[in-house]
Design a protein around this motif. Sequence first.
Motif, PDB file in Angstrom:
ATOM      1  N   HIS A 106       8.215  -1.344   5.934  1.00 52.20           N
ATOM      2  CA  HIS A 106       7.136  -0.370   5.775  1.00 52.20           C
ATOM      3  C   HIS A 106       6.674   0.131   7.144  1.00 52.20           C
ATOM      4  O   HIS A 106       6.735  -0.590   8.145  1.00 52.20           O
ATOM      5  CB  HIS A 106       5.948  -1.023   5.062  1.00 52.20           C
ATOM      6  CG  HIS A 106       6.149  -1.224   3.599  1.00 52.20           C
ATOM      7  ND1 HIS A 106       5.711  -0.349   2.644  1.00 52.20           N
ATOM      8  CD2 HIS A 106       6.781  -2.232   2.924  1.00 52.20           C
ATOM      9  CE1 HIS A 106       6.033  -0.792   1.442  1.00 52.20           C
ATOM     10  NE2 HIS A 106       6.688  -1.938   1.583  1.00 52.20           N
ATOM     11  N   GLU A 122      -2.703  -1.174  -1.996  1.00 57.96           N
ATOM     12  CA  GLU A 122      -3.011  -0.465  -3.238  1.00 57.96           C
ATOM     13  C   GLU A 122      -3.119   1.042  -3.029  1.00 57.96           C
ATOM     14  O   GLU A 122      -3.703   1.739  -3.866  1.00 57.96           O
ATOM     15  CB  GLU A 122      -4.325  -1.000  -3.824  1.00 57.96           C
ATOM     16  CG  GLU A 122      -4.270  -2.484  -4.185  1.00 57.96           C
ATOM     17  CD  GLU A 122      -5.591  -3.000  -4.709  1.00 57.96           C
ATOM     18  OE1 GLU A 122      -6.582  -2.245  -4.660  1.00 57.96           O
ATOM     19  OE2 GLU A 122      -5.635  -4.152  -5.162  1.00 57.96           O
ATOM     20  N   THR A 150       5.531  -1.505  -2.911  1.00 55.31           N
ATOM     21  CA  THR A 150       4.175  -1.028  -2.654  1.00 55.31           C
ATOM     22  C   THR A 150       3.423  -2.084  -1.857  1.00 55.31           C
ATOM     23  O   THR A 150       3.294  -3.228  -2.296  1.00 55.31           O
ATOM     24  CB  THR A 150       3.426  -0.737  -3.969  1.00 55.31           C
ATOM     25  OG1 THR A 150       4.173   0.210  -4.726  1.00 55.31           O
ATOM     26  CG2 THR A 150       2.044  -0.181  -3.692  1.00 55.31           C
ATOM     27  N   ASN A 179      -1.036   4.230  -0.444  1.00 44.32           N
ATOM     28  CA  ASN A 179       0.175   5.054  -0.355  1.00 44.32           C
ATOM     29  C   ASN A 179       1.254   4.449   0.540  1.00 44.32           C
ATOM     30  O   ASN A 179       2.194   5.146   0.927  1.00 44.32           O
ATOM     31  CB  ASN A 179      -0.191   6.447   0.159  1.00 44.32           C
ATOM     32  CG  ASN A 179      -0.720   6.416   1.592  1.00 44.32           C
ATOM     33  OD1 ASN A 179      -1.175   5.368   2.064  1.00 44.32           O
ATOM     34  ND2 ASN A 179      -0.685   7.550   2.283  1.00 44.32           N
ATOM     35  N   ILE A 229       4.311   2.960   0.647  1.00 41.78           N
ATOM     36  CA  ILE A 229       5.405   2.757  -0.311  1.00 41.78           C
ATOM     37  C   ILE A 229       6.746   2.947   0.402  1.00 41.78           C
ATOM     38  O   ILE A 229       6.901   3.869   1.214  1.00 41.78           O
ATOM     39  CB  ILE A 229       5.284   3.758  -1.482  1.00 41.78           C
ATOM     40  CG1 ILE A 229       4.003   3.466  -2.276  1.00 41.78           C
ATOM     41  CG2 ILE A 229       6.501   3.690  -2.397  1.00 41.78           C
ATOM     42  CD1 ILE A 229       3.703   4.504  -3.336  1.00 41.78           C
TER      43      ILE A 229
END
Length: 290
Positions: A208, A185, A182, A187, A189
């Motif tokens: 990511h 904080e 993650t 989305n 992911i």
Amino acid sequence: MAGGAWAQTSDPFANPVGDPLPSPGITSPMLPQPAPAESEADLSLSATLAGNSQPLRSGLAWRIYEDRGVAGKPAIVARSSDPAPSFKLAPGSYVATVTYGFASASKRLTMSGSPATEDLKVSAGALKLSGAIGDQKIAPGQLAFSIFVPIGTNSEGRLVRSGVKAGEVVRLPEGTYHVVSTYGESNAIQRADLKVENAKVTDATLNHRAATVTLKLVAAPGSEAFAGTAFSVLTPGGDTIREAIGAFPSVTLAEGDYVLIARHEGQVFTREFKVESGMDRDIEVVAKAS
């Protein structure tokens, strides 16, 4: 007494045959001598990685249990965090266990009053995780990882540990694990299945596709942002991704399309925007009267 002669009194203890008999002695009964008690003895322990006999020198937790068989609950009789501890144990049956991160090993043993030495084999490897966007490493403080053991078709069957930091070495038994990374904080992911091999550190980077945007409500493009603005970031379908309050809060979002709603002093302003991976930028909502 008659005829001037003295009568001789007989001695009941006199020996009529010869010399006097010796007086009888008083002696203790002849009891068997007790067997010497079996004394405590040292149990010296060490741990090595299975397969390559590499000794483990840190990160160990030892416990010694009294072995009470199948029916009895084992009781801890000693603990240690030394790499090669020594325990003084009375004769009896014991179970020695060592924990190395999330991996462990145990061994049954018997003490009989003599020193003993045992080596426990631990089947373990480790994961070391990091994140990146393209060729750019993500700062460790912006990442958090969760490690799962898959069960059947459920990749997140059992949580092993959450809140793992980037660069942290997590010791694990051999096997395949599902890792969730993650970024920020919201989305952003990423997921991956990673294999842990005995005596090896699996160093993995999860890539990511995300960016960090700074949200602003302004009177005109490029002007100063209004303080105390409440922002909501939604998907095009209306699902709320993140809420924040301030003059210019920063939000990390996965690549994609979004709707931004800004609320200030009873008025509501909206705009649509797009997040492109690796493109950090300001997202301004212009406060125009409706």
